[in-house]
Design a protein around this motif. Structure first.
Motif, mmCIF file in Angstrom:
data_model
loop_
_atom_site.group_PDB
_atom_site.id
_atom_site.type_symbol
_atom_site.label_atom_id
_atom_site.label_comp_id
_atom_site.label_asym_id
_atom_site.label_seq_id
_atom_site.Cartn_x
_atom_site.Cartn_y
_atom_site.Cartn_z
ATOM 1 N N PRO A 1 37.739 14.266 124.239
ATOM 2 C CA PRO A 1 37.538 12.821 124.369
ATOM 3 C C PRO A 1 38.120 12.064 123.178
ATOM 4 O O PRO A 1 38.031 12.527 122.042
ATOM 5 C CB PRO A 1 36.013 12.673 124.412
ATOM 6 C CG PRO A 1 35.498 14.024 124.784
ATOM 7 C CD PRO A 1 36.484 15.013 124.245
ATOM 8 N N PRO A 2 38.697 10.894 123.438
ATOM 9 C CA PRO A 2 39.260 10.083 122.358
ATOM 10 C C PRO A 2 38.281 9.827 121.216
ATOM 11 O O PRO A 2 38.668 9.773 120.061
ATOM 12 C CB PRO A 2 39.653 8.777 123.054
ATOM 13 C CG PRO A 2 39.900 9.184 124.468
ATOM 14 C CD PRO A 2 38.907 10.281 124.752
ATOM 15 N N ARG A 3 37.000 9.704 121.530
ATOM 16 C CA ARG A 3 35.990 9.459 120.492
ATOM 17 C C ARG A 3 35.935 10.624 119.499
ATOM 18 O O ARG A 3 35.803 10.429 118.292
ATOM 19 C CB ARG A 3 34.622 9.240 121.144
ATOM 20 C CG ARG A 3 33.513 9.000 120.172
ATOM 21 C CD ARG A 3 33.534 7.587 119.727
ATOM 22 N NE ARG A 3 32.542 7.383 118.683
ATOM 23 C CZ ARG A 3 32.380 6.264 118.066
ATOM 24 N NH1 ARG A 3 33.117 5.226 118.377
ATOM 25 N NH2 ARG A 3 31.488 6.139 117.132
ATOM 26 N N VAL A 4 36.043 11.853 119.998
ATOM 27 C CA VAL A 4 36.031 13.043 119.142
ATOM 28 C C VAL A 4 37.267 13.045 118.249
ATOM 29 O O VAL A 4 37.184 13.296 117.042
ATOM 30 C CB VAL A 4 35.962 14.333 119.995
ATOM 31 C CG1 VAL A 4 36.160 15.571 119.142
ATOM 32 C CG2 VAL A 4 34.641 14.397 120.747
ATOM 33 N N VAL A 5 38.422 12.744 118.832
ATOM 34 C CA VAL A 5 39.674 12.691 118.071
ATOM 35 C C VAL A 5 39.579 11.615 116.998
ATOM 36 O O VAL A 5 39.973 11.829 115.846
ATOM 37 C CB VAL A 5 40.885 12.451 119.009
ATOM 38 C CG1 VAL A 5 42.175 12.350 118.212
ATOM 39 C CG2 VAL A 5 40.982 13.562 120.056
ATOM 40 N N MET A 6 39.020 10.473 117.348
ATOM 41 C CA MET A 6 38.850 9.369 116.409
ATOM 42 C C MET A 6 38.005 9.810 115.210
ATOM 43 O O MET A 6 38.352 9.537 114.055
ATOM 44 C CB MET A 6 38.165 8.194 117.108
ATOM 45 C CG MET A 6 37.897 7.008 116.197
ATOM 46 S SD MET A 6 36.822 5.770 116.971
ATOM 47 C CE MET A 6 35.249 6.272 116.310
ATOM 48 N N GLU A 7 36.911 10.511 115.456
ATOM 49 C CA GLU A 7 36.029 10.974 114.384
ATOM 50 C C GLU A 7 36.726 11.989 113.485
ATOM 51 O O GLU A 7 36.598 11.939 112.269
ATOM 52 C CB GLU A 7 34.749 11.586 114.972
ATOM 53 C CG GLU A 7 33.815 10.579 115.575
ATOM 54 C CD GLU A 7 33.190 9.648 114.541
ATOM 55 O OE1 GLU A 7 32.946 10.084 113.391
ATOM 56 O OE2 GLU A 7 32.939 8.485 114.874
ATOM 57 N N ILE A 8 37.489 12.903 114.075
ATOM 58 C CA ILE A 8 38.203 13.907 113.288
ATOM 59 C C ILE A 8 39.224 13.248 112.371
ATOM 60 O O ILE A 8 39.361 13.610 111.203
ATOM 61 C CB ILE A 8 38.871 14.954 114.201
ATOM 62 C CG1 ILE A 8 37.793 15.844 114.838
ATOM 63 C CG2 ILE A 8 39.889 15.798 113.436
ATOM 64 C CD1 ILE A 8 38.298 16.759 115.929
ATOM 65 N N LEU A 9 39.936 12.251 112.889
ATOM 66 C CA LEU A 9 40.950 11.562 112.086
ATOM 67 C C LEU A 9 40.348 10.538 111.129
ATOM 68 O O LEU A 9 41.031 10.046 110.237
ATOM 69 C CB LEU A 9 41.979 10.888 112.993
ATOM 70 C CG LEU A 9 42.828 11.842 113.836
ATOM 71 C CD1 LEU A 9 43.751 11.065 114.754
ATOM 72 C CD2 LEU A 9 43.627 12.792 112.960
ATOM 73 N N GLY A 10 39.059 10.217 111.315
ATOM 74 C CA GLY A 10 38.389 9.287 110.409
ATOM 75 C C GLY A 10 38.704 7.831 110.649
ATOM 76 O O GLY A 10 38.587 7.006 109.739
ATOM 77 N N HIS A 11 39.062 7.485 111.873
ATOM 78 C CA HIS A 11 39.349 6.085 112.178
ATOM 79 C C HIS A 11 38.058 5.329 112.452
ATOM 80 O O HIS A 11 37.092 5.884 112.944
ATOM 81 C CB HIS A 11 40.253 5.980 113.414
ATOM 82 C CG HIS A 11 41.608 6.550 113.189
ATOM 83 N ND1 HIS A 11 42.317 7.179 114.168
ATOM 84 C CD2 HIS A 11 42.381 6.603 112.082
ATOM 85 C CE1 HIS A 11 43.472 7.578 113.681
ATOM 86 N NE2 HIS A 11 43.523 7.248 112.414
ATOM 87 N N SER A 12 38.068 4.041 112.143
ATOM 88 C CA SER A 12 36.892 3.216 112.400
ATOM 89 C C SER A 12 36.939 2.611 113.799
ATOM 90 O O SER A 12 35.925 2.178 114.322
ATOM 91 C CB SER A 12 36.777 2.107 111.356
ATOM 92 O OG SER A 12 37.936 1.295 111.391
ATOM 93 N N GLN A 13 38.137 2.556 114.401
ATOM 94 C CA GLN A 13 38.278 1.989 115.744
ATOM 95 C C GLN A 13 39.073 2.936 116.625
ATOM 96 O O GLN A 13 40.103 3.473 116.214
ATOM 97 C CB GLN A 13 39.000 0.649 115.679
ATOM 98 C CG GLN A 13 38.239 -0.397 114.911
ATOM 99 C CD GLN A 13 39.018 -1.697 114.839
ATOM 100 O OE1 GLN A 13 40.005 -1.891 115.536
ATOM 101 N NE2 GLN A 13 38.567 -2.594 113.984
ATOM 102 N N ILE A 14 38.615 3.107 117.836
ATOM 103 C CA ILE A 14 39.273 4.016 118.766
ATOM 104 C C ILE A 14 40.675 3.533 119.143
ATOM 105 O O ILE A 14 41.562 4.325 119.431
ATOM 106 C CB ILE A 14 38.389 4.253 120.012
ATOM 107 C CG1 ILE A 14 38.778 5.571 120.659
ATOM 108 C CG2 ILE A 14 38.460 3.093 120.980
ATOM 109 C CD1 ILE A 14 37.708 6.171 121.509
ATOM 110 N N ALA A 15 40.886 2.217 119.081
ATOM 111 C CA ALA A 15 42.205 1.667 119.420
ATOM 112 C C ALA A 15 43.278 2.204 118.478
ATOM 113 O O ALA A 15 44.403 2.464 118.900
ATOM 114 C CB ALA A 15 42.171 0.144 119.378
ATOM 115 N N VAL A 16 42.936 2.393 117.214
ATOM 116 C CA VAL A 16 43.908 2.931 116.256
ATOM 117 C C VAL A 16 44.308 4.336 116.687
ATOM 118 O O VAL A 16 45.490 4.678 116.729
ATOM 119 C CB VAL A 16 43.322 2.949 114.826
ATOM 120 C CG1 VAL A 16 44.252 3.664 113.862
ATOM 121 C CG2 VAL A 16 43.053 1.533 114.354
#
Length: 171
Positions: free
Chosen positions: A125-140
């Protein structure tokens, strides 16, 4: 380059990311990664544990060889005298390793793009990828760091095709 031994826990298979080390306009400094002011704890892939243990042993040998020239900085990756590694030298090493392996040379930062793309195309899920990369917004994560893999496009179109055909058969 900002990873310190105190942030690595091979037994728990975790790494705590709190900062980055970089050189801008000739000045070296440490800071939180791009606007992030919180500590991020990430799972450490099993494939990284043995190389980190090897690095610790290698660094102990370098410290012994350097004797009084050794500067204790706490960094995981250092020069032969314990000083922080220069970013341009990391780039040179990365380029050399890529060439020796016969793979295309890319910017080191592109490894983040590759990670996001691989995880996304593997169905995470994009949310998991976002957390791994340390982004504050999923759009990034979704707009900047992922590429649509052509096979994934074909799979999506094929799925749509199956859905449409299934509906026609019922009419």
């Amino acid at each position: 380059m900002g990873l310190r031994w105190e942030s690595v826990d091979p037994e728990k298979r975790e790494v705590r990311v709190w900062g980055q080390r970089q050189r801008v306009r000739g000045e070296a400094y440490e800071d939180a990664p791009q606007g992030r002011r919180r500590l991020q704890t990430l799972p450490l892939p099993g494939i990284c544990v043995a190389p980190l243990r090897w690095q610790r042993m290698r660094q102990a040998a370098m410290k012994e060889d350097a004797r009084e020239k050794w500067e204790e900085t706490g960094y995981v990756f250092t020069t032969r005298t314990g000083r922080p590694v220069e970013p341009r030298n990391v780039h040179r090493s990365f380029t050399r390793v890529a060439k020796d392996a016969g793979i295309r040379v890319v910017r080191l930062h592109d490894a983040r793009h590759g990670t996001a793309t691989l995880l996304t195309s593997a169905g995470f899920p994009p949310r998991v990828v976002m957390e791994i990369l340390g982004h504050s917004q999923i759009a990034v994560t979704m707009n900047v760091y992922t590429l649509v893999v052509q096979d994934t496009q074909r799979e999506a179109v094929g799925h749509t095709d199956r859905l449409v055909r299934g509906r026609r058969g019922r009419s």
